[in-house]
Write an enzyme that holds these catalytic residues in place. Sequence first.
Site, short mmCIF file in Angstrom:
data_model
loop_
_atom_site.label_atom_id
_atom_site.label_comp_id
_atom_site.label_asym_id
_atom_site.label_seq_id
_atom_site.Cartn_x
_atom_site.Cartn_y
_atom_site.Cartn_z
N ASP A 103 -29.61 23.44 51.50
CA ASP A 103 -28.80 21.66 51.77
C ASP A 103 -29.47 20.93 50.33
O ASP A 103 -28.62 20.20 50.29
CB ASP A 103 -29.23 21.06 53.43
N ASP A 116 -21.63 27.33 54.86
CA ASP A 116 -22.09 25.60 54.14
C ASP A 116 -22.55 26.10 53.31
O ASP A 116 -22.67 25.09 52.22
CB ASP A 116 -22.26 25.00 55.66
N1 GLY Z 1 -23.73 22.32 56.92
C1 GLY Z 1 -23.50 21.30 58.02
C2 GLY Z 1 -22.06 21.29 59.04
O1 GLY Z 1 -21.36 21.57 58.38
O2 GLY Z 1 -22.26 20.89 59.97
#
Ligand code: GLY
Length: 414
Positions: free
Chosen positions: A135, A196
Amino acid sequence: MKVKGLWIGCLCLITACSTPDKGLDVNKELDYCNTQVHRTLEELQNRPSLTAEASGNSQVREQAIDYSMMPRCIMDSLKTWECRKASKDEWCSGFWPGILWYDYEYTHDNTIKKQAGYFTASLKFLSKIPAYDHDLGFLIFCSYGNGYRLTHNPEYKKVILDTADSLATLFRPRVGTILSWPRNIKMFGGYNTIMDNMINLEMLFWAARNGGNPYLFDIAVSHADKTMKHQFRPDYTSYHVAVYDTLTGKFIKGVTHQGYSDSSMWARGQAWAIYGYTMVYRETKDPKYLDFVQKVADIYLKRLPADYIPYWDFDAPDIPKAPRDASAACIVASALVELSTYIAGSKGEKYKQAAIKMLTSLSSDKYQCGKSKPAFLLHSTGHWPNKSEVNASIIYADYYYIEALIRLKRLEKN
Ligand code: GLY
């Protein structure tokens, strides 16, 4: 009967083509975002301190904003932001500073610029600690990335380059992707890469182009290629998670984490894929990504409900009663505005009109918070299987909404 049917058909076509343009006033919606930004800042300024809450004395208030506390969500039944402390495992901490940078880009208001700088600075520590998970791109590129784009502050550049190096430590050449969640290897029964993660490649591409290690480009391309190979079904819908053998690097299976099932199309996962491969095409100019992203976008568009805002999972069993995910619509709208600029003719125009239609719906009373709360939008779904942030205002929906509006404004100016 036939003639009447034809006439109604033409009318629908005309309406479908012309309504979005008439229905969306980009400046009006950006003004709305600015109003909500000011409301949020005011709320943050006037938040009762923890001690005041604990002591039950609502008269005791801190007048200074705690810049390490980032707005995250407002549940459907509530009216004020739940804030979370910026930390290595709070993946949403970069979105609020990013919103402030976009608002500054639109308004040129130096008081907003100052606030953007203060919140952004709260994330600097992430460039100095070992990578916790993938992230880092969301965290640093939404905050410092937008900050650098608008200010060219050399300190911001250093933070981005250092963080890109840190993110690269999660890359495993044997697999060819970034290990998204090191903490979850046991849970998935192997090395994991999530859809993601595509978004976080943008920081690697940027770093490679801006004085960082050129190897960062290769990592990003390898990750995109492996994900393209393994994380999509033959119909171009995506798996949230790809599980690989930790030792051999071989693909084991595709599963879900936040979607309805291993075989369903989780709306935000597909949205990350559309956004991610549009960005990979921008950065590489390799036509294979442009071809691929159109297929990934087309299946998403084909299965949308009439208002272009998806249910949280396209295969949720309780559709049409299932909650929507406005955040997925915002991510896709922003991606499609960009994608439309890479494709000439009617296909490009189709993507632009689809983005406008999404933004028109999102800007309606049904989806905007209006006076009811200080976020921009209602009706996002964070993690349905966990029953968390369902039908809520969530900060990343707001981030991609304002980004999409700014991108559309730029496009219409050129
Ligand atoms: N990156 C986590 C989500 O999209 O909830």
